[in-house]
Scaffold this motif. Structure first.
Motif, PDB file in Angstrom:
ATOM      1  N   ALA A  73      33.419  40.386  33.047  1.00 20.16           N
ATOM      2  CA  ALA A  73      32.697  41.654  32.946  1.00 20.16           C
ATOM      3  C   ALA A  73      32.686  42.359  34.286  1.00 20.16           C
ATOM      4  O   ALA A  73      32.435  41.736  35.323  1.00 20.16           O
ATOM      5  CB  ALA A  73      31.262  41.414  32.482  1.00 20.16           C
ATOM      6  N   LEU A  74      32.959  43.647  34.265  1.00 26.87           N
ATOM      7  CA  LEU A  74      32.815  44.487  35.445  1.00 26.87           C
ATOM      8  C   LEU A  74      31.804  45.573  35.144  1.00 26.87           C
ATOM      9  O   LEU A  74      31.975  46.360  34.204  1.00 26.87           O
ATOM     10  CB  LEU A  74      34.142  45.129  35.842  1.00 26.87           C
ATOM     11  CG  LEU A  74      34.043  46.172  36.967  1.00 26.87           C
ATOM     12  CD1 LEU A  74      33.617  45.500  38.280  1.00 26.87           C
ATOM     13  CD2 LEU A  74      35.351  46.927  37.153  1.00 26.87           C
ATOM     14  N   LEU A  75      30.742  45.620  35.936  1.00 26.64           N
ATOM     15  CA  LEU A  75      29.761  46.689  35.873  1.00 26.64           C
ATOM     16  C   LEU A  75      30.205  47.751  36.878  1.00 26.64           C
ATOM     17  O   LEU A  75      30.213  47.506  38.086  1.00 26.64           O
ATOM     18  CB  LEU A  75      28.366  46.159  36.228  1.00 26.64           C
ATOM     19  CG  LEU A  75      27.844  45.032  35.339  1.00 26.64           C
ATOM     20  CD1 LEU A  75      26.620  44.376  35.974  1.00 26.64           C
ATOM     21  CD2 LEU A  75      27.497  45.562  33.963  1.00 26.64           C
ATOM     22  N   GLY A  76      30.582  48.913  36.382  1.00 23.94           N
ATOM     23  CA  GLY A  76      31.152  49.934  37.235  1.00 23.94           C
ATOM     24  C   GLY A  76      30.120  50.711  38.018  1.00 23.94           C
ATOM     25  O   GLY A  76      28.912  50.452  37.945  1.00 23.94           O
ATOM     26  N   PRO A  77      30.564  51.701  38.797  1.00 23.13           N
ATOM     27  CA  PRO A  77      29.639  52.498  39.596  1.00 23.13           C
ATOM     28  C   PRO A  77      28.633  53.228  38.723  1.00 23.13           C
ATOM     29  O   PRO A  77      28.968  53.731  37.653  1.00 23.13           O
ATOM     30  CB  PRO A  77      30.553  53.472  40.339  1.00 23.13           C
ATOM     31  CG  PRO A  77      31.831  53.500  39.557  1.00 23.13           C
ATOM     32  CD  PRO A  77      31.965  52.146  38.943  1.00 23.13           C
ATOM     33  N   ALA A  78      27.396  53.275  39.193  1.00 28.72           N
ATOM     34  CA  ALA A  78      26.298  53.889  38.429  1.00 28.72           C
ATOM     35  C   ALA A  78      25.191  54.248  39.405  1.00 28.72           C
ATOM     36  O   ALA A  78      25.205  53.830  40.574  1.00 28.72           O
ATOM     37  CB  ALA A  78      25.780  52.924  37.369  1.00 28.72           C
ATOM     38  N   ILE A  79      24.216  54.988  38.946  1.00 28.40           N
ATOM     39  CA  ILE A  79      23.093  55.316  39.806  1.00 28.40           C
ATOM     40  C   ILE A  79      22.309  54.049  40.122  1.00 28.40           C
ATOM     41  O   ILE A  79      22.077  53.207  39.246  1.00 28.40           O
ATOM     42  CB  ILE A  79      22.204  56.398  39.149  1.00 28.40           C
ATOM     43  CG1 ILE A  79      21.196  56.941  40.163  1.00 28.40           C
ATOM     44  CG2 ILE A  79      21.527  55.877  37.893  1.00 28.40           C
ATOM     45  CD1 ILE A  79      20.486  58.190  39.688  1.00 28.40           C
ATOM     46  N   CYS A  80      21.908  53.893  41.380  1.00 29.27           N
ATOM     47  CA  CYS A  80      21.231  52.667  41.797  1.00 29.27           C
ATOM     48  C   CYS A  80      19.722  52.790  41.609  1.00 29.27           C
ATOM     49  O   CYS A  80      19.171  53.877  41.399  1.00 29.27           O
ATOM     50  CB  CYS A  80      21.573  52.343  43.249  1.00 29.27           C
ATOM     51  SG  CYS A  80      20.757  53.428  44.469  1.00 29.27           S
ATOM     52  N   GLY A  81      19.043  51.672  41.716  1.00 31.37           N
ATOM     53  CA  GLY A  81      17.606  51.651  41.524  1.00 31.37           C
ATOM     54  C   GLY A  81      16.841  52.419  42.576  1.00 31.37           C
ATOM     55  O   GLY A  81      15.729  52.894  42.318  1.00 31.37           O
ATOM     56  N   ALA A 133      22.601  35.771  30.569  1.00 23.71           N
ATOM     57  CA  ALA A 133      21.836  35.122  29.497  1.00 23.71           C
ATOM     58  C   ALA A 133      22.670  34.951  28.234  1.00 23.71           C
ATOM     59  O   ALA A 133      22.450  34.014  27.460  1.00 23.71           O
ATOM     60  CB  ALA A 133      20.577  35.931  29.192  1.00 23.71           C
ATOM     61  N   LEU A 134      23.632  35.848  28.034  1.00 26.33           N
ATOM     62  CA  LEU A 134      24.500  35.772  26.860  1.00 26.33           C
ATOM     63  C   LEU A 134      25.684  34.826  27.086  1.00 26.33           C
ATOM     64  O   LEU A 134      26.530  34.679  26.205  1.00 26.33           O
ATOM     65  CB  LEU A 134      25.009  37.168  26.501  1.00 26.33           C
ATOM     66  CG  LEU A 134      23.940  38.124  25.953  1.00 26.33           C
ATOM     67  CD1 LEU A 134      24.467  39.550  25.916  1.00 26.33           C
ATOM     68  CD2 LEU A 134      23.504  37.686  24.549  1.00 26.33           C
ATOM     69  N   GLY A 135      25.751  34.209  28.257  1.00 21.29           N
ATOM     70  CA  GLY A 135      26.772  33.202  28.519  1.00 21.29           C
ATOM     71  C   GLY A 135      28.075  33.735  29.067  1.00 21.29           C
ATOM     72  O   GLY A 135      29.078  33.004  29.086  1.00 21.29           O
ATOM     73  N   VAL A 136      28.088  35.005  29.504  1.00 16.29           N
ATOM     74  CA  VAL A 136      29.323  35.554  30.069  1.00 16.29           C
ATOM     75  C   VAL A 136      29.636  34.843  31.373  1.00 16.29           C
ATOM     76  O   VAL A 136      28.796  34.759  32.275  1.00 16.29           O
ATOM     77  CB  VAL A 136      29.198  37.077  30.280  1.00 16.29           C
ATOM     78  CG1 VAL A 136      30.398  37.631  31.026  1.00 16.29           C
ATOM     79  CG2 VAL A 136      29.038  37.762  28.931  1.00 16.29           C
ATOM     80  N   GLY A 137      30.862  34.324  31.470  1.00 14.68           N
ATOM     81  CA  GLY A 137      31.190  33.415  32.554  1.00 14.68           C
ATOM     82  C   GLY A 137      31.545  34.050  33.877  1.00 14.68           C
ATOM     83  O   GLY A 137      31.415  33.415  34.925  1.00 14.68           O
ATOM     84  N   HIS A 138      32.008  35.293  33.860  1.00 12.16           N
ATOM     85  CA  HIS A 138      32.486  35.919  35.093  1.00 12.16           C
ATOM     86  C   HIS A 138      31.975  37.361  35.144  1.00 12.16           C
ATOM     87  O   HIS A 138      32.393  38.193  34.347  1.00 12.16           O
ATOM     88  CB  HIS A 138      34.014  35.906  35.144  1.00 12.16           C
ATOM     89  CG  HIS A 138      34.612  34.556  34.855  1.00 12.16           C
ATOM     90  ND1 HIS A 138      34.736  33.571  35.804  1.00 12.16           N
ATOM     91  CD2 HIS A 138      35.081  34.027  33.694  1.00 12.16           C
ATOM     92  CE1 HIS A 138      35.281  32.490  35.256  1.00 12.16           C
ATOM     93  NE2 HIS A 138      35.495  32.744  33.968  1.00 12.16           N
ATOM     94  N   ILE A 139      31.080  37.637  36.097  1.00 13.82           N
ATOM     95  CA  ILE A 139      30.456  38.955  36.182  1.00 13.82           C
ATOM     96  C   ILE A 139      30.656  39.509  37.581  1.00 13.82           C
ATOM     97  O   ILE A 139      30.378  38.833  38.580  1.00 13.82           O
ATOM     98  CB  ILE A 139      28.948  38.892  35.880  1.00 13.82           C
ATOM     99  CG1 ILE A 139      28.678  38.133  34.572  1.00 13.82           C
ATOM    100  CG2 ILE A 139      28.360  40.298  35.817  1.00 13.82           C
ATOM    101  CD1 ILE A 139      27.201  37.814  34.354  1.00 13.82           C
ATOM    102  N   GLY A 140      31.138  40.745  37.646  1.00 17.85           N
ATOM    103  CA  GLY A 140      31.282  41.430  38.921  1.00 17.85           C
ATOM    104  C   GLY A 140      30.704  42.822  38.815  1.00 17.85           C
ATOM    105  O   GLY A 140      30.486  43.343  37.723  1.00 17.85           O
ATOM    106  N   ALA A 141      30.454  43.430  39.965  1.00 17.61           N
ATOM    107  CA  ALA A 141      29.868  44.775  39.975  1.00 17.61           C
ATOM    108  C   ALA A 141      30.496  45.610  41.078  1.00 17.61           C
ATOM    109  O   ALA A 141      30.709  45.127  42.192  1.00 17.61           O
ATOM    110  CB  ALA A 141      28.362  44.719  40.152  1.00 17.61           C
TER     111      ALA A 141
END
Length: 237
Positions: free
Chosen positions: A144-152, A195-203
């Motif tokens: 999974a790649l979480l792309g650019p977005a507005i930050c907190g 939590a859903l078990g996704v094994g590889h997460i990047g942002a």
């Protein structure tokens, strides 16, 4: 399968201000000819035929559409595209919302998800993962790649709204630079993916509101849309 992922910027297109210049959104008031030229250039730069790019009519919902590249128009009223066909590029457009690009290379399944505040709250990402699972994907193998977005630190919202999102997407509440209540959707979505078990997460850490090479609705109001694109390439000997 080899997975390809691309995120566009504002630069290099035909659109004029305030859409300058590589606007890919055909629903924001930009000249239709300029948008077409930008989409044609996108396909050319990716080395794909224009009809191999699949677009969405994004509505901030949780509907998922499975595509195979034979579609002749944008998927209606949907916020996630899923495919098991190599060479079919899935496009999600944003200007502060989170573009999420997913793929299980072993199963040959990919997805592009539009996760804004409403979609993230009502579960568009779990719905996309379930559709991928139906095609043989395994969350443990999924990237999974979480792309650019507005930050907190930039995304200020009323405290009641933040609490409501937090209830449905834990980990989303943030504090802005001015000390007010905010939302960090990428943080909540990261936690949800784990939590859903996704094994590889990047942002991608870029904030659309801070980075002027990116489109931001919160910053500019009338503006264009950048895109996150993903597709599968068959392995070659």
């Amino acid at each position: 399968m080899r997975v390809r992922r691309i995120v566009t910027t504002r630069a290099g297109g035909a659109s004029r201000p305030p859409y300058d210049s590589f606007n890919l959104g055909d629903h924001v008031g930009d000249d239709a000819g300029d948008v077409y030229a930008n989409r044609a250039r996108l396909a050319k730069e990716l080395g794909l035929a224009e009809d191999r790019l699949c677009w969405m009519e994004q509505v901030h919902g949780r509907t998922v559409t499975v595509v195979d590249g034979t579609e002749t128009k944008a998927a209606e009223a949907t916020d996630a595209l899923v495919t098991a066909q190599p060479g079919v590029a899935l496009v999600v457009m944003v200007a502060d919302c989170v573009p999420v690009l997913l793929a299980d290379p072993a199963a040959g399944v990919a997805a592009a998800v539009h996760a804004g505040r409403i979609g993230a709250r009502i579960g568009v990402l779990p719905a996309a993962l379930e559709a991928m699972r139906d095609l043989g994907a395994d969350p443990a193998r999924t990237e999974a790649l979480l792309g650019p977005a507005i930050c907190g630190e930039c995304y200020e919202v009323p405290a009641e709204m933040a609490a409501d999102v937090e209830e449905h997407l834990p980990g989303s509440t943030a504090r802005t630079r001015s000390g007010t209540t905010g939302l960090d959707l990428r943080a909540g979505l990261w936690r949800q993916l784990a939590a859903l078990g996704v094994g590889h997460i990047g942002a991608d850490p870029r904030c659309t509101a801070e980075d002027k090479t990116l489109f931001s609705y919160r910053r500019d109001g009338t503006t264009g849309r950048l895109a996150g694109i993903t597709w599968l390439e068959a392995d070659t000997a």
